[in-house]
Design a protein around this motif. Structure first.
Motif, mmCIF file in Angstrom:
data_model
loop_
_atom_site.group_PDB
_atom_site.id
_atom_site.type_symbol
_atom_site.label_atom_id
_atom_site.label_comp_id
_atom_site.label_asym_id
_atom_site.label_seq_id
_atom_site.Cartn_x
_atom_site.Cartn_y
_atom_site.Cartn_z
ATOM 1 N N MET A 32 143.873 57.849 -1.216
ATOM 2 C CA MET A 32 144.257 56.504 -1.639
ATOM 3 C C MET A 32 143.064 55.897 -2.373
ATOM 4 O O MET A 32 141.922 56.194 -2.033
ATOM 5 N N ALA A 33 143.348 55.057 -3.350
ATOM 6 C CA ALA A 33 142.273 54.377 -4.061
ATOM 7 C C ALA A 33 142.803 53.081 -4.666
ATOM 8 O O ALA A 33 143.980 52.983 -5.018
ATOM 9 N N ALA A 34 141.941 52.101 -4.742
ATOM 10 C CA ALA A 34 142.229 50.821 -5.382
ATOM 11 C C ALA A 34 140.884 50.253 -5.812
ATOM 12 O O ALA A 34 139.836 50.871 -5.576
ATOM 13 N N ASP A 35 140.898 49.092 -6.419
ATOM 14 C CA ASP A 35 139.650 48.472 -6.848
ATOM 15 C C ASP A 35 138.761 48.227 -5.625
ATOM 16 O O ASP A 35 139.139 47.500 -4.708
ATOM 17 N N GLY A 36 137.606 48.883 -5.590
ATOM 18 C CA GLY A 36 136.661 48.685 -4.500
ATOM 19 C C GLY A 36 136.961 49.475 -3.245
ATOM 20 O O GLY A 36 136.365 49.225 -2.198
ATOM 21 N N PHE A 37 137.857 50.454 -3.335
ATOM 22 C CA PHE A 37 138.272 51.207 -2.150
ATOM 23 C C PHE A 37 138.652 52.625 -2.537
ATOM 24 O O PHE A 37 139.293 52.849 -3.552
ATOM 25 N N ALA A 38 138.252 53.577 -1.716
ATOM 26 C CA ALA A 38 138.724 54.957 -1.861
ATOM 27 C C ALA A 38 138.719 55.609 -0.484
ATOM 28 O O ALA A 38 137.787 55.440 0.292
ATOM 29 N N SER A 39 139.786 56.335 -0.197
ATOM 30 C CA SER A 39 139.893 57.103 1.034
ATOM 31 C C SER A 39 140.024 58.569 0.645
ATOM 32 O O SER A 39 140.946 58.940 -0.092
ATOM 33 N N LEU A 40 139.079 59.388 1.130
ATOM 34 C CA LEU A 40 139.064 60.808 0.785
ATOM 35 C C LEU A 40 139.357 61.653 2.011
ATOM 36 O O LEU A 40 139.021 61.275 3.137
ATOM 37 N N THR A 41 139.951 62.797 1.770
ATOM 38 C CA THR A 41 140.337 63.670 2.864
ATOM 39 C C THR A 41 140.114 65.126 2.509
ATOM 40 O O THR A 41 140.006 65.481 1.332
ATOM 41 N N ARG A 42 140.036 65.915 3.535
ATOM 42 C CA ARG A 42 140.035 67.378 3.485
ATOM 43 C C ARG A 42 140.817 67.822 4.705
ATOM 44 O O ARG A 42 140.589 67.299 5.792
ATOM 45 N N VAL A 43 141.693 68.770 4.546
ATOM 46 C CA VAL A 43 142.519 69.211 5.673
ATOM 47 C C VAL A 43 141.661 69.648 6.852
ATOM 48 O O VAL A 43 141.966 69.354 8.001
ATOM 49 N N ASP A 44 140.545 70.309 6.579
ATOM 50 C CA ASP A 44 139.727 70.869 7.655
ATOM 51 C C ASP A 44 138.602 69.955 8.131
ATOM 52 O O ASP A 44 137.841 70.325 9.011
ATOM 53 N N ALA A 45 138.489 68.746 7.602
ATOM 54 C CA ALA A 45 137.364 67.870 7.959
ATOM 55 C C ALA A 45 137.582 67.121 9.270
ATOM 56 O O ALA A 45 136.621 66.711 9.912
ATOM 57 N N GLY A 46 138.818 66.895 9.658
ATOM 58 C CA GLY A 46 139.088 66.181 10.899
ATOM 59 C C GLY A 46 138.934 64.675 10.796
ATOM 60 O O GLY A 46 139.079 63.974 11.793
ATOM 61 N N MET A 47 138.613 64.172 9.619
ATOM 62 C CA MET A 47 138.480 62.728 9.428
ATOM 63 C C MET A 47 138.545 62.418 7.935
ATOM 64 O O MET A 47 138.335 63.294 7.106
ATOM 65 N N ASN A 48 138.864 61.179 7.644
ATOM 66 C CA ASN A 48 138.783 60.692 6.275
ATOM 67 C C ASN A 48 137.430 60.020 6.075
ATOM 68 O O ASN A 48 136.849 59.499 7.026
ATOM 69 N N VAL A 49 136.963 60.034 4.854
ATOM 70 C CA VAL A 49 135.778 59.272 4.487
ATOM 71 C C VAL A 49 136.264 58.145 3.580
ATOM 72 O O VAL A 49 136.920 58.402 2.566
ATOM 73 N N ILE A 50 135.966 56.924 3.973
ATOM 74 C CA ILE A 50 136.402 55.751 3.222
ATOM 75 C C ILE A 50 135.177 55.053 2.650
ATOM 76 O O ILE A 50 134.188 54.847 3.345
ATOM 77 N N TYR A 51 135.253 54.730 1.377
ATOM 78 C CA TYR A 51 134.204 53.945 0.726
ATOM 79 C C TYR A 51 134.773 52.578 0.385
ATOM 80 O O TYR A 51 135.869 52.471 -0.174
ATOM 81 N N LEU A 52 134.028 51.547 0.741
ATOM 82 C CA LEU A 52 134.375 50.175 0.402
ATOM 83 C C LEU A 52 133.229 49.576 -0.406
ATOM 84 O O LEU A 52 132.067 49.773 -0.075
ATOM 85 N N ARG A 53 133.590 48.861 -1.466
ATOM 86 C CA ARG A 53 132.558 48.209 -2.281
ATOM 87 C C ARG A 53 131.977 47.025 -1.516
ATOM 88 O O ARG A 53 132.706 46.198 -0.957
#
Length: 129
Positions: A32-53
Protein backbone atom coordinates in the motif's frame (compact mmCIF):
# COMPACT_ATOMS: atom_id res chain seq x y z
CA UNK A 1 -5.98 -12.16 21.81
CA UNK A 2 -5.18 -13.39 18.34
CA UNK A 3 -2.44 -11.60 16.41
CA UNK A 4 -3.05 -11.83 12.68
CA UNK A 5 -0.11 -9.78 11.46
CA UNK A 6 2.72 -7.55 12.58
CA UNK A 7 4.53 -4.47 11.35
CA UNK A 8 7.23 -2.03 12.31
CA UNK A 9 6.46 1.61 11.57
CA UNK A 10 9.30 4.07 11.02
CA UNK A 11 9.13 7.84 10.65
CA UNK A 12 11.46 9.13 7.93
CA UNK A 13 11.88 12.28 5.87
CA UNK A 14 11.71 10.63 2.43
CA UNK A 15 9.30 7.69 2.33
CA UNK A 16 9.93 6.95 -1.35
CA UNK A 17 13.70 6.67 -0.83
CA UNK A 18 13.41 4.18 2.06
CA UNK A 19 10.72 2.22 0.23
CA UNK A 20 12.81 1.96 -2.94
CA UNK A 21 15.89 0.91 -0.96
CA UNK A 22 14.02 -1.94 0.76
CA UNK A 23 12.43 -3.01 -2.53
CA UNK A 24 15.56 -2.77 -4.67
CA UNK A 25 18.01 -4.41 -2.28
CA UNK A 26 15.92 -6.66 -0.03
CA UNK A 27 13.08 -7.89 -2.21
CA UNK A 28 10.21 -6.19 -0.40
CA UNK A 29 7.27 -4.92 -2.43
CA UNK A 30 4.93 -2.04 -1.74
CA UNK A 31 1.59 -3.40 -0.62
CA UNK A 32 0.00 0.00 0.00
CA UNK A 33 1.20 3.54 -0.62
CA UNK A 34 -0.12 7.09 -0.44
CA UNK A 35 1.36 10.54 0.05
CA UNK A 36 3.71 10.20 3.03
CA UNK A 37 3.02 6.50 3.57
CA UNK A 38 4.23 3.15 2.28
CA UNK A 39 3.68 -0.36 3.59
CA UNK A 40 6.09 -3.00 2.29
CA UNK A 41 5.90 -6.75 2.59
CA UNK A 42 7.70 -9.98 1.86
CA UNK A 43 5.96 -13.32 2.22
CA UNK A 44 8.84 -14.72 4.27
CA UNK A 45 9.55 -11.66 6.46
CA UNK A 46 6.81 -12.24 9.03
CA UNK A 47 6.06 -8.52 9.24
CA UNK A 48 5.40 -5.44 7.17
CA UNK A 49 7.71 -2.46 7.18
CA UNK A 50 5.81 0.82 7.17
CA UNK A 51 7.36 4.20 6.44
CA UNK A 52 5.59 7.38 7.49
CA UNK A 53 6.76 10.85 6.53
CA UNK A 54 7.77 12.90 9.52
CA UNK A 55 5.32 15.69 10.26
CA UNK A 56 2.19 13.84 9.06
CA UNK A 57 -0.91 15.26 10.71
CA UNK A 58 -2.22 11.71 11.23
CA UNK A 59 0.61 11.01 13.68
CA UNK A 60 0.05 11.87 17.36
CA UNK A 61 1.54 15.23 18.34
CA UNK A 62 4.25 13.66 20.50
CA UNK A 63 5.42 11.38 17.63
CA UNK A 64 4.94 13.63 14.63
CA UNK A 65 8.51 14.87 14.37
CA UNK A 66 10.30 11.76 15.67
CA UNK A 67 12.76 9.98 13.39
CA UNK A 68 13.59 6.27 13.32
CA UNK A 69 16.90 6.93 15.12
CA UNK A 70 18.32 3.97 16.98
CA UNK A 71 16.04 1.44 15.28
CA UNK A 72 17.64 -1.52 13.53
CA UNK A 73 15.68 -3.59 11.03
CA UNK A 74 17.25 -7.02 11.49
CA UNK A 75 16.65 -9.89 9.08
CA UNK A 76 17.97 -13.40 9.63
CA UNK A 77 19.23 -14.88 6.35
CA UNK A 78 20.39 -18.31 5.21
CA UNK A 79 23.64 -17.25 3.53
CA UNK A 80 25.10 -14.14 5.12
CA UNK A 81 28.30 -14.23 3.07
CA UNK A 82 26.35 -14.38 -0.20
CA UNK A 83 24.16 -11.44 0.90
CA UNK A 84 27.24 -9.40 1.79
CA UNK A 85 28.74 -10.12 -1.64
CA UNK A 86 25.45 -9.31 -3.41
CA UNK A 87 24.91 -5.99 -1.64
CA UNK A 88 28.54 -4.99 -2.18
CA UNK A 89 28.20 -5.80 -5.90
CA UNK A 90 25.03 -3.67 -6.00
CA UNK A 91 27.04 -0.73 -4.66
CA UNK A 92 25.39 -0.63 -1.23
CA UNK A 93 27.77 0.81 1.36
CA UNK A 94 28.43 -1.58 4.23
CA UNK A 95 28.19 0.64 7.31
CA UNK A 96 29.12 -2.05 9.84
CA UNK A 97 31.52 -4.68 8.52
CA UNK A 98 30.79 -8.35 8.99
CA UNK A 99 31.53 -9.35 12.56
CA UNK A 100 31.10 -12.45 14.67
CA UNK A 101 30.06 -12.16 18.28
CA UNK A 102 31.18 -14.61 21.01
CA UNK A 103 27.58 -15.89 21.34
CA UNK A 104 27.54 -17.03 17.69
CA UNK A 105 25.79 -14.18 15.92
CA UNK A 106 27.36 -13.02 12.67
CA UNK A 107 26.05 -9.76 11.26
CA UNK A 108 26.71 -6.76 9.07
CA UNK A 109 24.77 -3.55 8.51
CA UNK A 110 23.82 -1.17 5.74
CA UNK A 111 22.03 2.16 6.09
CA UNK A 112 19.19 3.39 3.90
CA UNK A 113 18.97 6.94 2.48
CA UNK A 114 17.09 8.13 5.60
CA UNK A 115 19.58 6.65 8.05
CA UNK A 116 17.53 3.54 8.87
CA UNK A 117 19.91 0.69 9.72
CA UNK A 118 19.28 -2.68 8.09
CA UNK A 119 21.19 -5.55 9.66
CA UNK A 120 21.51 -9.00 8.14
CA UNK A 121 22.16 -11.76 10.65
CA UNK A 122 23.20 -15.40 10.64
CA UNK A 123 22.27 -17.15 13.90
CA UNK A 124 23.74 -20.46 12.73
CA UNK A 125 27.34 -19.40 13.24
CA UNK A 126 29.73 -21.55 15.23
CA UNK A 127 29.87 -20.81 18.94
CA UNK A 128 33.16 -22.64 19.57
CA UNK A 129 35.19 -19.66 20.85
Amino acid sequence: MSITGSAVSLNVDDVAASSAFLADHFGFREEMAADGFASLTRVDAGMNVIYLRRGLASLPDDQRDDHADGVILAFVVDNLDAELARLTAEGVAITMPLREEPWGERAFQVTDPNGVIVQLVDWNASTSH
